[in-house]
Scaffold this motif. Structure first.
Motif, PDB file in Angstrom:
ATOM      1  N   UNK A 110     140.933  39.487  69.821  1.00 25.96           N
ATOM      2  CA  UNK A 110     140.166  40.508  70.533  1.00 25.96           C
ATOM      3  C   UNK A 110     140.416  40.388  72.030  1.00 25.96           C
ATOM      4  N   UNK A 111     140.164  41.480  72.726  1.00 27.68           N
ATOM      5  CA  UNK A 111     140.310  41.453  74.172  1.00 27.68           C
ATOM      6  C   UNK A 111     140.594  42.831  74.733  1.00 27.68           C
ATOM      7  N   UNK A 112     140.820  42.857  76.036  1.00 28.80           N
ATOM      8  CA  UNK A 112     141.137  44.089  76.755  1.00 28.80           C
ATOM      9  C   UNK A 112     142.458  43.915  77.470  1.00 28.80           C
ATOM     10  N   UNK A 113     143.304  44.920  77.381  1.00 27.90           N
ATOM     11  CA  UNK A 113     144.600  44.876  78.043  1.00 27.90           C
ATOM     12  C   UNK A 113     144.894  46.167  78.778  1.00 27.90           C
ATOM     13  N   UNK A 114     145.637  46.053  79.864  1.00 26.67           N
ATOM     14  CA  UNK A 114     146.019  47.221  80.665  1.00 26.67           C
ATOM     15  C   UNK A 114     147.525  47.207  80.887  1.00 26.67           C
ATOM     16  N   UNK A 115     148.070  48.379  81.126  1.00 28.11           N
ATOM     17  CA  UNK A 115     149.491  48.491  81.459  1.00 28.11           C
ATOM     18  C   UNK A 115     149.723  49.800  82.186  1.00 28.11           C
ATOM     19  N   UNK A 116     150.759  49.805  82.986  1.00 29.00           N
ATOM     20  CA  UNK A 116     151.164  50.999  83.703  1.00 29.00           C
ATOM     21  C   UNK A 116     152.677  51.042  83.707  1.00 29.00           C
ATOM     22  N   UNK A 117     153.253  52.132  83.238  1.00 33.64           N
ATOM     23  CA  UNK A 117     154.700  52.308  83.285  1.00 33.64           C
ATOM     24  C   UNK A 117     155.011  53.616  83.989  1.00 33.64           C
ATOM     25  N   UNK A 118     156.287  53.800  84.315  1.00 29.64           N
ATOM     26  CA  UNK A 118     156.697  54.970  85.091  1.00 29.64           C
ATOM     27  C   UNK A 118     157.230  56.068  84.175  1.00 29.64           C
ATOM     28  N   UNK A 119     156.358  56.985  83.795  1.00 27.58           N
ATOM     29  CA  UNK A 119     156.782  58.182  83.085  1.00 27.58           C
ATOM     30  C   UNK A 119     157.662  59.018  84.004  1.00 27.58           C
ATOM     31  N   UNK A 120     158.445  59.937  83.467  1.00 25.91           N
ATOM     32  CA  UNK A 120     159.253  60.772  84.359  1.00 25.91           C
ATOM     33  C   UNK A 120     158.448  61.393  85.495  1.00 25.91           C
ATOM     34  N   UNK A 121     157.194  61.753  85.238  1.00 26.56           N
ATOM     35  CA  UNK A 121     156.372  62.403  86.256  1.00 26.56           C
ATOM     36  C   UNK A 121     155.513  61.439  87.060  1.00 26.56           C
ATOM     37  N   UNK A 122     155.609  60.131  86.805  1.00 25.55           N
ATOM     38  CA  UNK A 122     154.860  59.174  87.607  1.00 25.55           C
ATOM     39  C   UNK A 122     154.130  58.148  86.766  1.00 25.55           C
TER      40      UNK A 122
ATOM     41  N   UNK B 222     140.747  69.317  82.945  1.00 25.63           N
ATOM     42  CA  UNK B 222     141.509  68.101  83.205  1.00 25.63           C
ATOM     43  C   UNK B 222     140.838  67.297  84.314  1.00 25.63           C
ATOM     44  N   UNK B 223     140.742  65.990  84.105  1.00 18.24           N
ATOM     45  CA  UNK B 223     140.184  65.122  85.132  1.00 18.24           C
ATOM     46  C   UNK B 223     141.138  65.020  86.315  1.00 18.24           C
ATOM     47  N   UNK B 224     140.574  64.833  87.494  1.00 22.91           N
ATOM     48  CA  UNK B 224     141.357  64.541  88.689  1.00 22.91           C
ATOM     49  C   UNK B 224     141.240  63.047  88.980  1.00 22.91           C
ATOM     50  N   UNK B 225     142.330  62.428  89.389  1.00 16.15           N
ATOM     51  CA  UNK B 225     142.293  61.016  89.760  1.00 16.15           C
ATOM     52  C   UNK B 225     142.637  60.886  91.239  1.00 16.15           C
TER      53      UNK B 225
ATOM     54  N   UNK C  75     146.106  45.517  86.497  1.00 13.14           N
ATOM     55  CA  UNK C  75     144.744  45.266  86.042  1.00 13.14           C
ATOM     56  C   UNK C  75     143.679  45.668  87.037  1.00 13.14           C
ATOM     57  N   UNK C  76     144.069  45.866  88.295  1.00 13.28           N
ATOM     58  CA  UNK C  76     143.118  46.278  89.335  1.00 13.28           C
ATOM     59  C   UNK C  76     143.071  47.792  89.513  1.00 13.28           C
ATOM     60  N   UNK C  77     143.788  48.537  88.687  1.00 16.80           N
ATOM     61  CA  UNK C  77     143.905  49.987  88.856  1.00 16.80           C
ATOM     62  C   UNK C  77     142.543  50.659  89.009  1.00 16.80           C
ATOM     63  N   UNK C  78     141.631  50.377  88.100  1.00 23.37           N
ATOM     64  CA  UNK C  78     140.357  51.100  88.098  1.00 23.37           C
ATOM     65  C   UNK C  78     139.415  50.655  89.204  1.00 23.37           C
ATOM     66  N   UNK C  79     139.763  49.613  89.928  1.00 18.00           N
ATOM     67  CA  UNK C  79     138.982  49.234  91.102  1.00 18.00           C
ATOM     68  C   UNK C  79     139.315  50.111  92.299  1.00 18.00           C
ATOM     69  N   UNK C  80     140.461  50.775  92.260  1.00 18.25           N
ATOM     70  CA  UNK C  80     140.914  51.567  93.398  1.00 18.25           C
ATOM     71  C   UNK C  80     141.119  53.043  93.063  1.00 18.25           C
ATOM     72  N   UNK C  81     141.446  53.341  91.808  1.00 20.41           N
ATOM     73  CA  UNK C  81     141.729  54.702  91.379  1.00 20.41           C
ATOM     74  C   UNK C  81     140.592  55.182  90.480  1.00 20.41           C
ATOM     75  N   UNK C  82     140.078  56.375  90.779  1.00 18.47           N
ATOM     76  CA  UNK C  82     138.898  56.877  90.077  1.00 18.47           C
ATOM     77  C   UNK C  82     139.132  58.288  89.579  1.00 18.47           C
ATOM     78  N   UNK C  83     138.811  58.520  88.309  1.00 15.35           N
ATOM     79  CA  UNK C  83     138.868  59.865  87.750  1.00 15.35           C
ATOM     80  C   UNK C  83     137.521  60.556  87.940  1.00 15.35           C
TER      81      UNK C  83
END
Length: 440
Positions: A350-362, A266-269, A250-258
Protein backbone atom coordinates in the motif's frame (compact mmCIF):
# COMPACT_ATOMS: atom_id res chain seq x y z
CA UNK A 1 -20.35 41.26 -31.29
CA UNK A 2 -22.33 44.17 -29.88
CA UNK A 3 -20.78 47.54 -30.70
CA UNK A 4 -21.62 50.84 -29.01
CA UNK A 5 -20.89 54.27 -30.54
CA UNK A 6 -22.01 57.83 -29.72
CA UNK A 7 -23.04 60.41 -32.37
CA UNK A 8 -24.01 63.65 -30.72
CA UNK A 9 -26.82 63.24 -28.19
CA UNK A 10 -27.99 60.02 -29.76
CA UNK A 11 -26.55 56.63 -28.99
CA UNK A 12 -26.27 54.15 -31.82
CA UNK A 13 -25.88 50.48 -31.06
CA UNK A 14 -24.73 48.02 -33.69
CA UNK A 15 -24.79 44.29 -33.01
CA UNK A 16 -22.40 41.86 -34.68
CA UNK A 17 -21.93 38.19 -33.97
CA UNK A 18 -18.79 36.27 -34.78
CA UNK A 19 -19.31 32.50 -34.84
CA UNK A 20 -17.06 29.67 -35.93
CA UNK A 21 -19.39 26.79 -36.66
CA UNK A 22 -16.78 24.04 -36.98
CA UNK A 23 -13.08 23.89 -36.25
CA UNK A 24 -11.54 20.50 -37.01
CA UNK A 25 -7.95 21.23 -36.09
CA UNK A 26 -8.18 21.01 -32.31
CA UNK A 27 -9.43 18.11 -30.21
CA UNK A 28 -12.63 18.66 -28.30
CA UNK A 29 -15.62 20.93 -27.94
CA UNK A 30 -15.32 24.48 -26.73
CA UNK A 31 -16.34 28.09 -27.20
CA UNK A 32 -14.64 31.43 -26.80
CA UNK A 33 -16.40 34.49 -25.42
CA UNK A 34 -14.74 37.91 -25.43
CA UNK A 35 -16.22 41.02 -23.81
CA UNK A 36 -15.05 44.43 -25.06
CA UNK A 37 -16.02 47.73 -23.42
CA UNK A 38 -15.05 51.14 -24.77
CA UNK A 39 -12.57 49.53 -27.15
CA UNK A 40 -10.80 47.56 -24.42
CA UNK A 41 -10.94 43.82 -23.83
CA UNK A 42 -12.64 43.24 -20.50
CA UNK A 43 -12.88 39.48 -20.27
CA UNK A 44 -11.92 36.33 -22.15
CA UNK A 45 -13.52 32.96 -21.41
CA UNK A 46 -12.36 29.77 -23.09
CA UNK A 47 -15.45 27.65 -22.48
CA UNK A 48 -14.96 23.89 -22.50
CA UNK A 49 -18.36 22.24 -22.58
CA UNK A 50 -17.19 18.72 -23.43
CA UNK A 51 -19.00 16.52 -20.86
CA UNK A 52 -16.86 15.38 -17.90
CA UNK A 53 -15.39 11.93 -18.52
CA UNK A 54 -14.71 10.82 -14.93
CA UNK A 55 -11.54 8.79 -15.59
CA UNK A 56 -10.21 9.53 -12.10
CA UNK A 57 -13.46 8.29 -10.56
CA UNK A 58 -13.71 4.99 -12.39
CA UNK A 59 -10.04 4.13 -11.74
CA UNK A 60 -11.01 3.86 -8.08
CA UNK A 61 -11.70 0.25 -7.18
CA UNK A 62 -9.71 -1.17 -10.09
CA UNK A 63 -6.59 -3.33 -9.72
CA UNK A 64 -3.31 -1.54 -10.34
CA UNK A 65 -2.59 -3.83 -13.30
CA UNK A 66 -5.64 -2.44 -15.12
CA UNK A 67 -4.54 1.17 -14.84
CA UNK A 68 -2.20 1.39 -17.89
CA UNK A 69 -4.86 0.08 -20.26
CA UNK A 70 -7.58 2.30 -18.79
CA UNK A 71 -5.64 5.58 -18.85
CA UNK A 72 -4.44 4.90 -22.41
CA UNK A 73 -8.07 5.44 -23.46
CA UNK A 74 -7.98 9.04 -22.25
CA UNK A 75 -6.28 10.09 -25.48
CA UNK A 76 -5.91 8.44 -28.87
CA UNK A 77 -3.00 10.70 -29.85
CA UNK A 78 -0.91 10.57 -26.66
CA UNK A 79 -1.86 7.31 -24.88
CA UNK A 80 1.79 6.52 -24.09
CA UNK A 81 2.06 9.64 -21.95
CA UNK A 82 -0.83 8.51 -19.78
CA UNK A 83 0.58 5.00 -19.51
CA UNK A 84 4.07 6.20 -18.60
CA UNK A 85 2.92 8.62 -15.90
CA UNK A 86 0.69 5.89 -14.47
CA UNK A 87 3.28 3.10 -14.34
CA UNK A 88 5.95 5.38 -12.90
CA UNK A 89 3.62 6.52 -10.11
CA UNK A 90 2.59 2.95 -9.24
CA UNK A 91 6.18 1.73 -9.40
CA UNK A 92 7.10 4.40 -6.88
CA UNK A 93 4.57 2.84 -4.49
CA UNK A 94 5.98 -0.66 -5.00
CA UNK A 95 9.61 0.44 -4.76
CA UNK A 96 10.42 -0.51 -8.38
CA UNK A 97 12.94 1.26 -10.55
CA UNK A 98 13.06 0.23 -14.20
CA UNK A 99 16.58 0.51 -15.65
CA UNK A 100 18.65 -0.68 -18.58
CA UNK A 101 17.03 -1.98 -21.73
CA UNK A 102 13.49 -1.77 -20.31
CA UNK A 103 14.01 1.91 -19.52
CA UNK A 104 15.38 2.45 -23.04
CA UNK A 105 12.32 0.78 -24.56
CA UNK A 106 10.02 3.08 -22.62
CA UNK A 107 11.99 6.06 -23.83
CA UNK A 108 11.84 4.74 -27.39
CA UNK A 109 8.08 4.24 -27.15
CA UNK A 110 7.73 7.83 -25.97
CA UNK A 111 9.86 8.97 -28.95
CA UNK A 112 7.36 7.29 -31.25
CA UNK A 113 4.50 9.19 -29.66
CA UNK A 114 6.26 12.55 -29.93
CA UNK A 115 7.08 11.92 -33.59
CA UNK A 116 3.53 10.97 -34.61
CA UNK A 117 1.80 13.63 -32.51
CA UNK A 118 4.11 16.49 -33.48
CA UNK A 119 4.13 15.56 -37.16
CA UNK A 120 0.34 15.53 -37.23
CA UNK A 121 0.16 18.96 -35.62
CA UNK A 122 2.94 20.60 -37.63
CA UNK A 123 1.82 19.46 -41.06
CA UNK A 124 -1.92 18.90 -40.84
CA UNK A 125 -3.17 21.20 -38.08
CA UNK A 126 -0.99 24.31 -37.86
CA UNK A 127 0.92 24.66 -41.14
CA UNK A 128 -2.33 25.40 -43.06
CA UNK A 129 -2.66 28.56 -40.94
CA UNK A 130 0.66 29.88 -42.21
CA UNK A 131 0.12 28.82 -45.82
CA UNK A 132 -3.43 30.14 -46.11
CA UNK A 133 -5.49 26.95 -46.18
CA UNK A 134 -8.58 25.82 -44.29
CA UNK A 135 -7.20 22.32 -43.73
CA UNK A 136 -4.40 19.92 -44.43
CA UNK A 137 -6.57 18.32 -47.11
CA UNK A 138 -6.96 21.64 -48.92
CA UNK A 139 -3.23 22.27 -48.56
CA UNK A 140 -2.46 18.88 -50.12
CA UNK A 141 -3.95 19.95 -53.45
CA UNK A 142 -1.25 22.58 -53.92
CA UNK A 143 1.52 21.07 -51.78
CA UNK A 144 1.24 17.28 -52.12
CA UNK A 145 4.93 16.72 -51.38
CA UNK A 146 4.71 18.60 -48.08
CA UNK A 147 1.67 16.73 -46.87
CA UNK A 148 3.16 13.41 -47.99
CA UNK A 149 6.29 14.18 -46.01
CA UNK A 150 4.27 15.00 -42.91
CA UNK A 151 2.20 11.84 -43.14
CA UNK A 152 5.29 9.71 -43.70
CA UNK A 153 6.92 11.25 -40.61
CA UNK A 154 3.81 10.43 -38.61
CA UNK A 155 3.89 6.88 -39.96
CA UNK A 156 7.48 6.48 -38.75
CA UNK A 157 6.37 7.35 -35.22
CA UNK A 158 3.40 5.02 -35.47
CA UNK A 159 5.71 2.18 -36.51
CA UNK A 160 7.68 2.52 -33.28
CA UNK A 161 4.49 2.50 -31.23
CA UNK A 162 3.10 -0.51 -33.07
CA UNK A 163 6.25 -2.57 -32.58
CA UNK A 164 6.68 -1.76 -28.89
CA UNK A 165 3.06 -1.24 -27.87
CA UNK A 166 1.26 -3.82 -29.97
CA UNK A 167 -0.64 -1.15 -31.89
CA UNK A 168 -0.25 2.53 -32.66
CA UNK A 169 -3.44 3.68 -30.91
CA UNK A 170 -4.04 2.73 -27.27
CA UNK A 171 -0.95 0.44 -26.96
CA UNK A 172 -1.49 -2.72 -24.92
CA UNK A 173 2.00 -3.94 -23.95
CA UNK A 174 2.88 -1.40 -21.25
CA UNK A 175 2.64 -2.73 -17.70
CA UNK A 176 3.92 -1.95 -14.23
CA UNK A 177 7.53 -3.16 -14.14
CA UNK A 178 8.09 -3.11 -17.89
CA UNK A 179 6.25 -4.66 -20.84
CA UNK A 180 4.18 -7.74 -21.52
CA UNK A 181 6.45 -8.37 -24.49
CA UNK A 182 9.79 -6.94 -25.65
CA UNK A 183 11.08 -6.99 -29.24
CA UNK A 184 14.15 -8.75 -30.52
CA UNK A 185 17.07 -6.74 -31.80
CA UNK A 186 16.32 -7.52 -35.44
CA UNK A 187 12.78 -6.28 -35.03
CA UNK A 188 14.04 -2.89 -33.86
CA UNK A 189 16.73 -2.76 -36.53
CA UNK A 190 13.98 -3.17 -39.10
CA UNK A 191 12.88 0.38 -38.27
CA UNK A 192 16.28 1.93 -38.95
CA UNK A 193 16.07 2.70 -42.68
CA UNK A 194 12.79 4.58 -42.36
CA UNK A 195 13.99 6.46 -39.27
CA UNK A 196 17.10 7.61 -41.13
CA UNK A 197 14.89 9.02 -43.87
CA UNK A 198 12.68 10.62 -41.24
CA UNK A 199 15.68 12.23 -39.51
CA UNK A 200 16.59 14.08 -42.72
CA UNK A 201 12.94 15.01 -43.29
CA UNK A 202 12.72 16.38 -39.75
CA UNK A 203 15.75 18.60 -40.30
CA UNK A 204 14.11 19.95 -43.44
CA UNK A 205 10.90 20.51 -41.44
CA UNK A 206 12.75 22.87 -39.08
CA UNK A 207 14.20 24.83 -41.99
CA UNK A 208 10.75 25.00 -43.62
CA UNK A 209 8.93 26.14 -40.47
CA UNK A 210 11.54 28.84 -39.85
CA UNK A 211 10.55 30.51 -43.15
CA UNK A 212 6.95 31.17 -42.10
CA UNK A 213 5.77 34.72 -41.50
CA UNK A 214 5.01 35.02 -37.78
CA UNK A 215 2.89 37.66 -36.04
CA UNK A 216 4.77 40.08 -33.83
CA UNK A 217 3.52 38.72 -30.51
CA UNK A 218 5.67 37.84 -27.49
CA UNK A 219 3.84 37.57 -24.14
CA UNK A 220 5.73 37.22 -20.88
CA UNK A 221 5.57 33.51 -20.03
CA UNK A 222 6.44 31.36 -17.06
CA UNK A 223 7.73 28.14 -18.62
CA UNK A 224 7.44 24.80 -16.79
CA UNK A 225 9.04 21.50 -17.84
CA UNK A 226 10.90 18.51 -16.53
CA UNK A 227 14.66 18.81 -16.30
CA UNK A 228 16.94 15.76 -16.26
CA UNK A 229 20.68 16.01 -15.43
CA UNK A 230 21.76 14.05 -18.50
CA UNK A 231 18.89 13.79 -21.01
CA UNK A 232 16.26 15.74 -22.83
CA UNK A 233 13.25 14.94 -20.64
CA UNK A 234 10.68 12.25 -21.33
CA UNK A 235 9.91 10.11 -18.27
CA UNK A 236 12.01 11.49 -15.46
CA UNK A 237 13.44 14.66 -13.92
CA UNK A 238 12.70 17.51 -11.58
CA UNK A 239 10.06 20.13 -12.30
CA UNK A 240 11.71 23.43 -13.16
CA UNK A 241 10.40 26.83 -14.17
CA UNK A 242 11.83 29.82 -16.00
CA UNK A 243 11.54 31.89 -12.82
CA UNK A 244 13.82 29.67 -10.76
CA UNK A 245 11.57 27.08 -9.09
CA UNK A 246 13.04 23.57 -8.94
CA UNK A 247 11.03 20.89 -7.14
CA UNK A 248 10.60 17.15 -7.06
CA UNK A 249 7.54 15.71 -8.75
CA UNK A 250 6.22 14.73 -5.33
CA UNK A 251 5.98 18.44 -4.46
CA UNK A 252 3.74 19.24 -7.45
CA UNK A 253 0.54 19.76 -5.48
CA UNK A 254 2.27 22.06 -3.01
CA UNK A 255 2.84 24.58 -5.79
CA UNK A 256 0.34 23.77 -8.56
CA UNK A 257 -3.38 24.05 -7.86
CA UNK A 258 -6.42 23.10 -9.91
CA UNK A 259 -9.60 25.14 -9.67
CA UNK A 260 -13.01 25.13 -11.30
CA UNK A 261 -14.24 28.07 -13.34
CA UNK A 262 -17.94 28.65 -13.78
CA UNK A 263 -17.91 28.66 -17.58
CA UNK A 264 -15.95 25.47 -18.22
CA UNK A 265 -16.17 21.75 -17.47
CA UNK A 266 -12.36 21.55 -17.51
CA UNK A 267 -10.31 22.44 -14.45
CA UNK A 268 -7.68 25.16 -14.71
CA UNK A 269 -4.28 24.58 -13.12
CA UNK A 270 -2.08 27.46 -11.97
CA UNK A 271 1.35 27.86 -10.40
CA UNK A 272 0.78 29.70 -7.12
CA UNK A 273 -2.26 31.32 -8.71
CA UNK A 274 -0.52 32.31 -11.96
CA UNK A 275 -1.09 30.73 -15.40
CA UNK A 276 1.97 29.14 -16.98
CA UNK A 277 3.09 27.43 -20.19
CA UNK A 278 3.94 23.75 -20.67
CA UNK A 279 4.78 21.89 -23.85
CA UNK A 280 7.40 21.92 -26.61
CA UNK A 281 8.28 25.61 -26.34
CA UNK A 282 8.77 25.34 -22.57
CA UNK A 283 10.86 22.17 -22.97
CA UNK A 284 13.09 23.64 -25.67
CA UNK A 285 13.65 26.84 -23.69
CA UNK A 286 14.47 25.04 -20.44
CA UNK A 287 16.38 22.09 -21.96
CA UNK A 288 18.03 23.38 -25.14
CA UNK A 289 21.42 22.29 -23.82
CA UNK A 290 20.10 18.72 -23.69
CA UNK A 291 19.18 18.68 -27.38
CA UNK A 292 21.41 16.70 -29.72
CA UNK A 293 24.21 18.57 -31.54
CA UNK A 294 22.40 18.11 -34.86
CA UNK A 295 19.14 19.56 -33.50
CA UNK A 296 20.99 22.59 -32.10
CA UNK A 297 22.91 23.05 -35.33
CA UNK A 298 19.86 22.91 -37.60
CA UNK A 299 17.98 25.31 -35.32
CA UNK A 300 20.86 27.79 -35.33
CA UNK A 301 21.38 27.58 -39.10
CA UNK A 302 17.67 28.24 -39.57
CA UNK A 303 18.21 31.59 -37.86
CA UNK A 304 16.05 30.82 -34.84
CA UNK A 305 17.24 32.35 -31.58
CA UNK A 306 16.40 31.10 -28.10
CA UNK A 307 14.48 31.45 -25.91
CA UNK A 308 11.33 31.19 -28.00
CA UNK A 309 8.78 33.75 -26.76
CA UNK A 310 6.16 33.85 -29.51
CA UNK A 311 3.44 31.18 -29.10
CA UNK A 312 3.31 30.83 -32.89
CA UNK A 313 6.90 29.55 -32.68
CA UNK A 314 5.50 26.43 -31.06
CA UNK A 315 5.52 24.89 -34.54
CA UNK A 316 9.29 25.36 -34.62
CA UNK A 317 9.70 23.81 -31.17
CA UNK A 318 7.65 20.79 -32.25
CA UNK A 319 9.76 20.43 -35.38
CA UNK A 320 12.94 20.49 -33.29
CA UNK A 321 11.53 17.79 -31.02
CA UNK A 322 10.65 15.60 -34.00
CA UNK A 323 14.30 15.70 -35.05
CA UNK A 324 15.51 15.04 -31.51
CA UNK A 325 13.11 12.12 -31.02
CA UNK A 326 14.26 10.52 -34.28
CA UNK A 327 17.93 10.85 -33.35
CA UNK A 328 17.20 9.44 -29.91
CA UNK A 329 15.27 6.55 -31.44
CA UNK A 330 18.22 5.63 -33.66
CA UNK A 331 20.62 5.85 -30.70
CA UNK A 332 18.46 3.62 -28.52
CA UNK A 333 17.99 1.05 -31.27
CA UNK A 334 21.72 0.93 -31.99
CA UNK A 335 22.63 0.09 -28.40
CA UNK A 336 19.71 -2.26 -27.70
CA UNK A 337 20.23 -5.70 -26.25
CA UNK A 338 17.01 -7.53 -25.29
CA UNK A 339 16.57 -7.77 -21.52
CA UNK A 340 16.38 -11.22 -19.86
CA UNK A 341 12.82 -10.54 -18.71
CA UNK A 342 10.10 -8.36 -20.20
CA UNK A 343 9.14 -6.94 -16.79
CA UNK A 344 10.41 -6.75 -13.23
CA UNK A 345 8.72 -8.78 -10.53
CA UNK A 346 6.15 -6.80 -8.55
CA UNK A 347 5.68 -6.91 -4.78
CA UNK A 348 2.37 -5.23 -3.98
CA UNK A 349 2.20 -2.89 -1.02
CA UNK A 350 0.00 0.00 0.00
CA UNK A 351 1.02 3.60 -0.43
CA UNK A 352 0.85 6.74 -2.53
CA UNK A 353 2.94 7.43 -5.59
CA UNK A 354 3.34 10.36 -7.97
CA UNK A 355 4.90 10.79 -11.38
CA UNK A 356 5.18 13.39 -14.09
CA UNK A 357 6.23 12.73 -17.67
CA UNK A 358 6.41 14.92 -20.75
CA UNK A 359 3.42 14.32 -23.01
CA UNK A 360 3.70 15.90 -26.45
CA UNK A 361 1.70 18.86 -25.11
CA UNK A 362 3.56 19.18 -21.80
CA UNK A 363 3.88 17.77 -18.32
CA UNK A 364 1.31 15.15 -17.30
CA UNK A 365 0.96 14.59 -13.56
CA UNK A 366 -0.48 11.42 -11.97
CA UNK A 367 -0.99 10.49 -8.31
CA UNK A 368 -2.35 7.14 -7.07
CA UNK A 369 -3.10 5.65 -3.69
CA UNK A 370 -3.44 1.87 -3.57
CA UNK A 371 -4.20 -0.53 -0.71
CA UNK A 372 -2.25 -3.64 0.27
CA UNK A 373 -4.17 -5.71 -2.29
CA UNK A 374 -3.17 -3.40 -5.12
CA UNK A 375 -6.61 -1.79 -5.46
CA UNK A 376 -6.66 1.87 -6.45
CA UNK A 377 -8.32 3.95 -3.75
CA UNK A 378 -7.59 7.41 -5.11
CA UNK A 379 -6.43 8.82 -8.46
CA UNK A 380 -5.54 12.30 -9.63
CA UNK A 381 -4.57 13.24 -13.20
CA UNK A 382 -3.58 16.74 -14.34
CA UNK A 383 -3.25 16.83 -18.17
CA UNK A 384 -1.21 19.42 -20.06
CA UNK A 385 -4.14 21.25 -21.62
CA UNK A 386 -5.66 21.90 -18.17
CA UNK A 387 -2.38 23.55 -17.30
CA UNK A 388 -2.29 25.62 -20.48
CA UNK A 389 -5.90 26.83 -20.46
CA UNK A 390 -5.29 29.87 -18.29
CA UNK A 391 -2.30 30.80 -20.40
CA UNK A 392 -4.34 30.49 -23.61
CA UNK A 393 -6.87 32.92 -22.17
CA UNK A 394 -4.11 35.38 -21.27
CA UNK A 395 -2.68 35.13 -24.78
CA UNK A 396 -6.09 35.86 -26.28
CA UNK A 397 -6.62 38.77 -23.91
CA UNK A 398 -3.35 40.32 -25.11
CA UNK A 399 -3.84 39.38 -28.76
CA UNK A 400 -7.46 40.52 -29.22
CA UNK A 401 -6.83 44.30 -29.44
CA UNK A 402 -4.86 43.73 -32.63
CA UNK A 403 -7.82 42.05 -34.38
CA UNK A 404 -10.85 43.98 -33.14
CA UNK A 405 -10.87 46.09 -36.31
CA UNK A 406 -11.02 43.03 -38.55
CA UNK A 407 -14.10 41.47 -40.09
CA UNK A 408 -15.98 38.82 -38.18
CA UNK A 409 -14.45 36.05 -40.26
CA UNK A 410 -10.87 37.31 -39.97
CA UNK A 411 -11.11 38.01 -36.23
CA UNK A 412 -12.44 34.50 -35.63
CA UNK A 413 -9.68 32.93 -37.68
CA UNK A 414 -7.02 34.93 -35.84
CA UNK A 415 -8.31 33.68 -32.48
CA UNK A 416 -8.39 30.09 -33.70
CA UNK A 417 -4.78 30.40 -34.80
CA UNK A 418 -3.72 31.50 -31.33
CA UNK A 419 -5.50 28.54 -29.77
CA UNK A 420 -4.02 26.11 -32.28
CA UNK A 421 -0.50 27.20 -31.28
CA UNK A 422 -1.03 25.08 -28.16
CA UNK A 423 -2.33 22.01 -30.00
CA UNK A 424 -4.95 21.78 -27.23
CA UNK A 425 -6.31 18.34 -26.46
CA UNK A 426 -9.64 19.56 -25.13
CA UNK A 427 -10.82 15.98 -25.28
CA UNK A 428 -10.35 12.96 -27.49
CA UNK A 429 -13.44 13.95 -29.44
CA UNK A 430 -13.65 17.09 -31.58
CA UNK A 431 -14.41 19.62 -33.18
CA UNK A 432 -15.65 23.07 -32.87
CA UNK A 433 -15.04 26.47 -31.38
CA UNK A 434 -17.73 29.12 -31.24
CA UNK A 435 -16.48 32.66 -30.80
CA UNK A 436 -18.60 35.51 -29.49
CA UNK A 437 -17.34 39.05 -28.95
CA UNK A 438 -19.69 41.23 -26.96
CA UNK A 439 -19.23 44.97 -26.69
CA UNK A 440 -20.99 46.83 -23.93
Amino acid sequence: MTEERRTGPEEVRQTRTIAVGTIARVEGEGALRVTVKDGAVQDVELRIFEPPRFFEAFLVGRHYSEVPDIVARICGICPVAYQMSAVHAIEEIFGLRVEGALRDLRRLLYCGEWIESHALHVYMLQAPDFLGYDSGIAMAKDHPALVTRGLRLKKAGNAIMTLLGGRSVHPVSVKVGGFSRVPGRRELEGLTAELLWARDAAAETIRWAATFEYPDFAPDYTYVALRHPDEYPFNEGRLETSNGLSISVGEFEQHFTEHQVTYSNALHCTLRGVPYLVGPMARVNLNHDRLSPLAREVLARAGVSLPLRNPFHGIIARSVEILYALEESLRLIQRYTPPPESALAVTVRSGTGTACTEAPRGILYHRYRVDDEGIVREAKIVPPTSQNQGRIEQDLRQFMPSVLNLSNEDASLACERVIRCYDPCISCATHFLRLEIERE
